[in-house]
Design an enzyme around this catalytic site. Sequence first.
Site, short mmCIF file in Angstrom:
data_model
loop_
_atom_site.label_atom_id
_atom_site.label_comp_id
_atom_site.label_asym_id
_atom_site.label_seq_id
_atom_site.Cartn_x
_atom_site.Cartn_y
_atom_site.Cartn_z
N HIS A 48 31.05 32.52 43.28
CA HIS A 48 30.77 31.10 43.47
C HIS A 48 29.51 30.82 44.29
O HIS A 48 29.11 29.66 44.42
CB HIS A 48 31.97 30.41 44.13
N ARG A 73 32.29 40.48 46.12
CA ARG A 73 33.08 39.90 45.03
C ARG A 73 32.17 39.69 43.83
O ARG A 73 31.13 39.03 43.93
CB ARG A 73 33.73 38.57 45.43
N ASP A 87 26.18 50.97 42.33
CA ASP A 87 24.93 51.71 42.48
C ASP A 87 24.06 51.19 43.62
O ASP A 87 23.31 51.97 44.22
CB ASP A 87 24.13 51.67 41.17
N GLU A 152 45.14 35.02 40.76
CA GLU A 152 44.99 33.62 41.13
C GLU A 152 45.40 32.65 40.02
O GLU A 152 44.93 31.51 39.97
CB GLU A 152 43.54 33.34 41.55
N ASP A 178 42.62 28.54 43.14
CA ASP A 178 42.77 28.62 41.69
C ASP A 178 44.23 28.62 41.28
O ASP A 178 44.59 28.05 40.25
CB ASP A 178 42.05 29.86 41.15
#
Length: 260
Positions: A48, A73, A87, A152, A178
């Site tokens: 977000h 996230r 990576d 969620e 959510d």
Amino acid sequence: MPAPHNHLKSRLAKGEVLHGCWLGMADPYMAQIAATAGFDWLLIDGEHAPNDIRSIMAQLAVVEPSPSAAVVRLPDGDAAKIKQVLDIGAQTILVPMVESAEQARELVRATRYAPQGFRGVGSALARASRFAAIPDYLTTANEQICLIVQVETVAGMAALDDILGVEGVDGVFIGPSDLAADMGHLGQAAHHAVKTAVLGGLRRIREAGKAAGVLVTDPAYIDDCRTAGANFLGVGIDVTIFAGAMRRLAAEVATKKPTI
């Protein structure tokens, strides 16, 4: 020399209660300031917040020397995005919108090199291997990856026990906002029905021996989640902390303006 030891993974596995803060500013300077605050972990949000792979890498670099562990996230569970984030040096990742054990198993495989998974081998180019300065990176990286899946939705909560049975999933994070929307209570993360589901889910996660995560900012709700077993506990968001402090200061000085 092996891959760096993931202290956050170890501490969560021991059942320690660790508190963290969301980083949504998408800026390394702000991340470095947050890293001086003393949180156990800081989550760089790629879902977000307006982050890309370069801004995430820059924030990982400034958080890394601090006592706070970095978590990333992702925007979704795409294997290519997971590969890129690993990576650039992330060892703990949170993947949103997980709704089945099958999905969780694929995420585990995406974070592991063969034969345990299918993570692409490009470690010579990777910051994670210190650009090939860690000779045993490929053979030791798997065991240091910490995968936390985010449940969620109503479907995800229904599949929670199956998800908890997936080997390689280190923790399950419940997303109250959510979940509230999916339960028909949009914008009401503290609704009684939502809170009951969240707290019950946290108990089940800890009973299964996994790390139990949640993000809540109300002090009473935080206490309830901690009591229910949450040990990967997000307690704040940098954006709202900054915005709130700025608005309070502006309102405070506005009341002291001289009248003409």
